[in-house]
Enzyme design. Structure first.
Site, PDB file in Angstrom:
ATOM      1  N   ASN A  10      -2.797  21.061  18.866  1.00  0.00           N
ATOM      2  CA  ASN A  10      -2.020  20.069  19.611  1.00  0.00           C
ATOM      3  C   ASN A  10      -0.843  20.805  20.244  1.00  0.00           C
ATOM      4  OD1 ASN A  10      -0.454  17.955  20.508  1.00  0.00           O
ATOM      5  ND2 ASN A  10       0.112  17.215  18.467  1.00  0.00           N
ATOM      6  N   TRP A  11      -0.936  21.012  21.541  1.00  0.00           N
ATOM      7  CA  TRP A  11       0.095  21.817  22.223  1.00  0.00           C
ATOM      8  C   TRP A  11       1.364  21.011  22.497  1.00  0.00           C
ATOM      9  CZ3 TRP A  11      -3.212  24.768  26.484  1.00  0.00           C
ATOM     10  CH2 TRP A  11      -4.142  25.593  25.823  1.00  0.00           C
ATOM     11  N   LYS A  12       1.339  19.729  22.224  1.00  0.00           N
ATOM     12  CA  LYS A  12       2.488  18.843  22.471  1.00  0.00           C
ATOM     13  C   LYS A  12       3.028  19.060  23.891  1.00  0.00           C
ATOM     14  CE  LYS A  12       3.437  18.911  17.596  1.00  0.00           C
ATOM     15  NZ  LYS A  12       4.333  18.525  16.532  1.00  0.00           N
ATOM     16  N   HIS A 102      -0.384   9.778  16.760  1.00  0.00           N
ATOM     17  CA  HIS A 102       0.433  10.879  16.245  1.00  0.00           C
ATOM     18  C   HIS A 102       1.800  10.311  15.848  1.00  0.00           C
ATOM     19  CE1 HIS A 102       2.719  14.595  16.003  1.00  0.00           C
ATOM     20  NE2 HIS A 102       1.565  15.223  15.914  1.00  0.00           N
ATOM     21  N   GLU A 104       4.659  11.354  16.282  1.00  0.00           N
ATOM     22  CA  GLU A 104       5.674  11.415  17.353  1.00  0.00           C
ATOM     23  C   GLU A 104       5.494  10.239  18.310  1.00  0.00           C
ATOM     24  OE1 GLU A 104       4.899  15.474  18.494  1.00  0.00           O
ATOM     25  OE2 GLU A 104       5.674  16.125  16.551  1.00  0.00           O
ATOM     26  N   GLU A 174      -1.550  13.595   8.357  1.00  0.00           N
ATOM     27  CA  GLU A 174      -0.390  14.422   8.668  1.00  0.00           C
ATOM     28  C   GLU A 174       0.869  13.846   8.021  1.00  0.00           C
ATOM     29  OE1 GLU A 174      -1.149  16.819  12.449  1.00  0.00           O
ATOM     30  OE2 GLU A 174      -0.278  14.938  13.070  1.00  0.00           O
ATOM     31  N   GLY A 180       6.016  20.256  11.739  1.00  0.00           N
ATOM     32  CA  GLY A 180       7.032  21.046  12.439  1.00  0.00           C
ATOM     33  C   GLY A 180       8.182  21.496  11.551  1.00  0.00           C
ATOM     34  N   SER A 220       2.354  21.828   9.536  1.00  0.00           N
ATOM     35  CA  SER A 220       2.738  23.231   9.313  1.00  0.00           C
ATOM     36  C   SER A 220       1.577  24.100   8.813  1.00  0.00           C
ATOM     37  CB  SER A 220       3.934  23.309   8.352  1.00  0.00           C
ATOM     38  OG  SER A 220       5.057  22.665   8.925  1.00  0.00           O
ATOM     39  N   GLY A 241      -0.054  22.219  15.142  1.00  0.00           N
ATOM     40  CA  GLY A 241       0.936  22.138  16.211  1.00  0.00           C
ATOM     41  C   GLY A 241       1.461  23.526  16.546  1.00  0.00           C
ATOM     42  N   GLY A 242       2.597  23.878  15.946  1.00  0.00           N
ATOM     43  CA  GLY A 242       3.291  25.128  16.273  1.00  0.00           C
ATOM     44  C   GLY A 242       2.395  26.363  16.291  1.00  0.00           C
TER      45      GLY A 242
HETATM   46  C1  PEP Z   1       1.175  18.217  14.715  1.00  0.00           C
HETATM   47  O1  PEP Z   1       1.958  18.061  15.623  1.00  0.00           O
HETATM   48  O2  PEP Z   1       0.186  17.496  14.663  1.00  0.00           O
HETATM   49  C2  PEP Z   1       1.466  19.245  13.717  1.00  0.00           C
HETATM   50  C3  PEP Z   1       0.768  19.221  12.631  1.00  0.00           C
HETATM   51  O3  PEP Z   1       2.466  20.138  14.003  1.00  0.00           O
HETATM   52  P1  PEP Z   1       2.848  21.457  13.138  1.00  0.00           P
HETATM   53  O4  PEP Z   1       1.569  22.195  12.854  1.00  0.00           O
HETATM   54  O5  PEP Z   1       3.775  22.228  14.003  1.00  0.00           O
HETATM   55  O6  PEP Z   1       3.479  20.973  11.870  1.00  0.00           O
END
Ligand code: PEP
Length: 258
Positions: A10-12, A102, A104, A174, A180, A220, A241-242
């Protein structure tokens, strides 16, 4: 029951068109020699404005190894919905998945369970696959309501979905406090929650369908954590994500899931 793992990035709201193209091509180069049947299903979710360049890059590089996802959609097919994008518009780019719910989107943009359910129904109707996110806040975890909260999110998201269609959705567990933050949820605990999700799915759609659903862990995920996560009985992959923003770490996660 064997379920093909999924590693989804997920590149956000990162990467302009040029950066998106570079990233997807770097991922493709690194996995191009791996036997495609050995790979997990690899998915990338760029911003809307990069869907076309990423789609083209994937097609030029061999569609079977990387699939495209959108990070969101609206459930109406067209109309006066300024700023929104429909599922058919996303289909124009050969996307196969759409991430919905999600945290967010829920927390920053106020998306309700009802909206997420409408999106899930519309995505399934269109033939694409929703990746439905759920997860608890730290406060909910400390209050001991994690399991009931997640069960409620799942039941509401899948209201009205036919049992056979439930089998094809993807769920991402999640925990919000792990997104994050660099703090991953202990793998055994993540697996326990995910098993609870599977039993909720069994109540909704029967055990046979529930056993087919791929349930990912997100929060994460890093190259160092993926092996232990994938070793759990019910974790079928990761929403990343990251660590999906750098080809090296994303590819290490893909390889770790093999
Ligand atoms: C996400 O945004 O779905 C996520 C899991 O981010 P991260 O891996 O950065 O925690």
């Amino acid at each position: 029951m064997s379920r093909r793992p999924i590693i989804a990035g997920n590149w956000k709201m990162h990467n302009n068109r040029e950066e998106s193209k570079k990233l997807v091509c770097a991922i493709k180069d690194s996995i191009s020699t791996i036997d495609k049947d050995a790979l997990p299903e690899v998915v990338v979710a760029p911003v809307f404005t990069s869907l076309d360049v990423v789609s083209e890059s994937i097609c030029n590089c061999g569609c079977e190894r990387i699939k495209l996802a959108a990070q969101n959609c609206f459930y109406e097919p067209k109309g006066a919905f300024t700023g929104e994008i429909s599922i058919d518009m996303i289909k124009d780019f050969n996307a196969k998945f759409i991430i919905i719910g999600h945290s967010e989107r829920r927390q920053i943009f106020g998306e309700s369970d009802e909206m997420i359910n409408k999106k899930a129904l519309a995505i399934i109707e269109s033939g694409l696959t929703p990746i439905i996110c759920c997860g608890e806040t730290l406060e909910q975890r400390e209050l001991g309501v994690t399991d009931s909260h997640i069960a409620s999110q799942i039941v509401k998201a899948l209201d009205g979905v036919k049992p056979d269609d439930v089998a094809n959705v993807v769920i991402a567990y999640e925990p919000i406090w792990a997104i994050g933050t660099g703090k991953t949820c202990d793998s055994v605990e993540a697996n326990r929650v995910i098993k609870g999700i599977r039993s909720t799915l069994a109540q909704i759609a029967g055990n046979e369908n529930a056993q087919k659903v791929r349930i990912l862990y997100g929060g994460s995920v890093k190259p160092e954590t993926i092996k232990e996560q994938m070793a759990q009985s019910d974790i079928d992959g990761a929403l990343v994500g990251g660590a999906s923003l750098k080809a090296d770490s994303f590819v290490e996660i893909i390889k770790g899931a093999m």
